[in-house]
Structures are given as C-alpha cells and as structure tokens.
Design an enzyme around this catalytic site. Sequence first.
Site, PDB file in Angstrom:
ATOM      1  N   TYR A 170      45.042  35.368  46.263  1.00 37.17           N
ATOM      2  CA  TYR A 170      44.221  36.419  45.633  1.00 37.17           C
ATOM      3  C   TYR A 170      42.798  36.362  46.185  1.00 37.17           C
ATOM      4  CZ  TYR A 170      41.995  39.133  41.872  1.00 37.17           C
ATOM      5  OH  TYR A 170      41.286  40.066  41.148  1.00 37.17           O
ATOM      6  N   LYS A 174      40.794  39.187  48.333  1.00 33.63           N
ATOM      7  CA  LYS A 174      39.563  39.831  47.865  1.00 33.63           C
ATOM      8  C   LYS A 174      38.409  39.597  48.846  1.00 33.63           C
ATOM      9  CE  LYS A 174      41.202  41.745  44.147  1.00 33.63           C
ATOM     10  NZ  LYS A 174      41.312  43.222  44.069  1.00 33.63           N
TER      11      LYS A 174
HETATM   12  N1  LIG Z   1      40.790  42.220  35.038  1.00 33.92           N
HETATM   13  C1  LIG Z   1      39.973  41.405  35.682  1.00 33.92           C
HETATM   14  O1  LIG Z   1      39.487  40.422  35.116  1.00 33.92           O
HETATM   15  C2  LIG Z   1      39.600  41.670  37.121  1.00 33.92           C
HETATM   16  C3  LIG Z   1      38.519  40.985  37.661  1.00 33.92           C
HETATM   17  C4  LIG Z   1      38.140  41.215  38.978  1.00 33.92           C
HETATM   18  C5  LIG Z   1      38.834  42.134  39.743  1.00 33.92           C
HETATM   19  N2  LIG Z   1      39.895  42.799  39.208  1.00 33.92           N
HETATM   20  C6  LIG Z   1      40.593  43.736  40.089  1.00 33.92           C
HETATM   21  O2  LIG Z   1      40.591  45.002  39.490  1.00 33.92           O
HETATM   22  C7  LIG Z   1      41.765  45.721  39.855  1.00 33.92           C
HETATM   23  C8  LIG Z   1      42.487  46.180  38.601  1.00 33.92           C
HETATM   24  O3  LIG Z   1      42.774  45.061  37.805  1.00 33.92           O
HETATM   25  P1  LIG Z   1      43.191  45.209  36.265  1.00 33.92           P
HETATM   26  O4  LIG Z   1      42.774  43.980  35.602  1.00 33.92           O
HETATM   27  O5  LIG Z   1      42.768  46.515  35.738  1.00 33.92           O
HETATM   28  O6  LIG Z   1      44.783  45.180  36.432  1.00 33.92           O
HETATM   29  P2  LIG Z   1      45.935  45.806  35.521  1.00 33.92           P
HETATM   30  O7  LIG Z   1      47.144  44.958  35.766  1.00 33.92           O
HETATM   31  O8  LIG Z   1      45.459  46.006  34.122  1.00 33.92           O
HETATM   32  O9  LIG Z   1      46.169  47.252  36.166  1.00 33.92           O
HETATM   33  C9  LIG Z   1      46.565  47.354  37.514  1.00 33.92           C
HETATM   34  C10 LIG Z   1      47.146  48.730  37.756  1.00 33.92           C
HETATM   35  O10 LIG Z   1      47.566  48.766  39.130  1.00 33.92           O
HETATM   36  C11 LIG Z   1      48.900  49.262  39.192  1.00 33.92           C
HETATM   37  N3  LIG Z   1      49.563  48.711  40.375  1.00 33.92           N
HETATM   38  C12 LIG Z   1      50.005  47.443  40.566  1.00 33.92           C
HETATM   39  N4  LIG Z   1      50.589  47.335  41.778  1.00 33.92           N
HETATM   40  C13 LIG Z   1      50.504  48.573  42.360  1.00 33.92           C
HETATM   41  C14 LIG Z   1      50.910  49.096  43.606  1.00 33.92           C
HETATM   42  N5  LIG Z   1      51.571  48.348  44.490  1.00 33.92           N
HETATM   43  N6  LIG Z   1      50.641  50.386  43.872  1.00 33.92           N
HETATM   44  C15 LIG Z   1      49.997  51.168  42.961  1.00 33.92           C
HETATM   45  N7  LIG Z   1      49.604  50.731  41.771  1.00 33.92           N
HETATM   46  C16 LIG Z   1      49.838  49.447  41.468  1.00 33.92           C
HETATM   47  C17 LIG Z   1      49.549  48.808  37.889  1.00 33.92           C
HETATM   48  O11 LIG Z   1      50.689  49.600  37.558  1.00 33.92           O
HETATM   49  C18 LIG Z   1      48.388  49.009  36.902  1.00 33.92           C
HETATM   50  O12 LIG Z   1      48.325  50.320  36.422  1.00 33.92           O
HETATM   51  C19 LIG Z   1      42.590  44.753  40.721  1.00 33.92           C
HETATM   52  O13 LIG Z   1      42.335  45.004  42.076  1.00 33.92           O
HETATM   53  C20 LIG Z   1      42.055  43.411  40.299  1.00 33.92           C
HETATM   54  O14 LIG Z   1      42.225  42.436  41.298  1.00 33.92           O
HETATM   55  C21 LIG Z   1      40.291  42.589  37.914  1.00 33.92           C
END
Ligand SMILES: NC(=O)c1ccc[n+]([C@@H]2O[C@H](COP(=O)([O-])OP(=O)(O)OC[C@H]3O[C@@H](n4cnc5c(N)ncnc54)[C@H](O)[C@@H]3O)[C@@H](O)[C@H]2O)c1
Length: 293
Positions: A170, A174
């Site tokens: 991961y 990133k």
């Molecule tokens: N939540 C956190 O703490 C956090 C922190 C830093 C970065 N992020 C990043 O933010 C982004 C969203 O994270 P989140 O926490 O909202 O995740 P989440 O799991 O709540 O939502 C992710 C969404 O992406 C969709 N998805 C997954 N694989 C997919 C694919 N192959 N094609 C299209 N859609 C796909 C899922 O169906 C879901 O709707 C990610 O890139 C994650 O790495 C999240």
Amino acid sequence: MVAARRLSDMDLSLFELRGKSALVTGASMGLGRACATALAMTGANVAVLDIDESSAVKTVEKLRSRGVDSFFVHCDVSNKAQVRAAVAAVVARFGRLDIAINNAGFGIPVGGSENLAQEEWNRVIGINLTGVFLCAQAEAQQMINQEPTQGKIINIASMYGSVAGGNCAYNAAKAGVIHLTKTLAAEWGRFNINVNCISPSWVMTRRMMHLSEEVRSRMRAVTPMGHIQRPEDMFGPVIFLASQASNFVTGHDLLVDGGHTVNTWLSPLERTLAPRVTPEEEIFDTAQDADDP
Ligand SMILES: NC(=O)c1ccc[n+]([C@@H]2O[C@H](COP(=O)([O-])OP(=O)(O)OC[C@H]3O[C@@H](n4cnc5c(N)ncnc54)[C@H](O)[C@@H]3O)[C@@H](O)[C@H]2O)c1
C-alpha cells in the site's frame, strides 16, 4: 490603494464549478463520496465510477438532490478497457471532462512484508497505482482532445506515501501515486492540465468504525489539530484543486492530515483549547453513511 484594489478583486466565483463535468472513481462511499459531494456542492455534474453498484445508486441520488446531474458507471479502475469506456460514457452524457478525481483504492491488513504474497502485492499495486495511471491516461487523452484543451486531475494518495507504517505494498503504491502525479504534472502542463494529489491521514470512513476508543485517542493525541479526520475535511481541498483557484498549482501533494506527519514530539501534545471537532462530531458523516441500508 493598490492593496485595497487587489482585495476588492477577490471573487469567490474562483471556486465555482457550476456546469463543469466531473468524474470520481470509487465514489460509492467513503472518501470518494466526500470528493463527489464537494464537487456537487459547488455545482459540478458528477459521474460515479465504481464496482459497487448498490452503494453507487444511493450516492447518485444524494448528488442529484443537490441539483446537479449524476449517474453511475460500472468501472474497475485496474481494467484499461473499462476505464476507457467509462471516460467515453462521461463525455457522452456531460459533453466533456473538466475534473477527474482518481480515488478508488484499498488497503490490506498490516502483515510482515517478509511474508507478503506476490499475488497480494500485485493486487494492491494493480488497483492503487496502476489504476490511477490508467485513469489519468484516459482522462488526459480526453482533456487534450477537447476544446478548450484543459482539465484538472486529482489523485488520492495517502500520508503513507510519505511516511512509513502499515502495509508495504500500500505504501509503495501511494508513494508511486505521489511521484506519478509530479511526473504527469510536468508533462501535461503544456496542455493546461493540472495534476495534483491529496494525501489524507486516517479518515473516519465506515471501514474505520471498528477502531477502538483507545486507538482513536492515540490518533487524536499525535494529531496537532486534535481530532481524527472526517470525510468532509476533504471538501475544501477538493474544491480548491478542482477550481480555477488552483490554476497555477500543479504537481503538488496536498497533505490533509491535521499536521500528523509533521509532528515528531516525543511527549504527548498538551492541549488546553478544545479542538474544532469533538469526538462525537468525528463520526458525523459516517453516521449518515450508516443510515443507508
Ligand atoms: N480511509 C482512510 O483512512 C484513508 C486514508 C488515506 C487514504 N485513503 C485513500 O482514499 C481512497 C478511498 O478510501 P476509502 O477509505 O474511502 O475506501 P472505501 O473502502 O470506503 O471506499 C473505496 C471505494 O472504492 C471502490 N473500489 C474498490 N476497488 C475498486 C476498483 N478496482 N475499481 C473501482 N472502484 C473500486 C469501492 O467499491 C468503494 O466504493 C483510497 O485510495 C484510499 O487508499 C483512505
């Protein structure tokens, strides 16, 4: 006099996105949904690209309730043909592509890197890094070929692209997104395309709700702004990077982390002033998500 004249020139229409055409990947829930909401709040029509149709349909309804157009496109971001078809579907519906937020991604449970299976490595890199590249490439081709040639691409990275902790695949993905952003920004500025990324910290999305109060307290203690990030903390940064307000900003990694990554104090940060957001308010947006069946 000059300063006064400049101040009077300040105009909030710089942040206006009315009538703009946007797509957000992974917008069914979580941070992607927050990004889509920010765009809709400022008037953009937003396509929801995701693999989860049942959640996407509810997101589309919520976006439309803000008076903008929205629709769902099934798209696995790691599949080049689906990405190209999705961008074409957005252009068929909205006429062009002004803003693209490449957010779809996921983490896997922390495990020793010495035992990480190659299949897991490939899966994480395939969606979190290759997926961002495939989307950015298809989006840029559209933005280059439309009239006027221009666009805003925003990739969602993570603070783990800059600091260590958690899963190595991961984090490598990133870090790759951050450098991909810089490289594409350098290349595509000549097409008036801005490419930036946003790096959140831990965000209280639905999948973070399992975290114990002990862990949440630790997060607050190491975060200078004193609270855990909420999805809605993305609104301002997204609107800034999607709008004219950021026309001369490109190749930037905007850390939206409450200062977590700049904090190296060995002793806990003492606070006498209440943070702007209380622990109860941290879960506001997630509670709304939970209302959805
Ligand atoms: N939540 C956190 O703490 C956090 C922190 C830093 C970065 N992020 C990043 O933010 C982004 C969203 O994270 P989140 O926490 O909202 O995740 P989440 O799991 O709540 O939502 C992710 C969404 O992406 C969709 N998805 C997954 N694989 C997919 C694919 N192959 N094609 C299209 N859609 C796909 C899922 O169906 C879901 O709707 C990610 O890139 C994650 O790495 C999240």
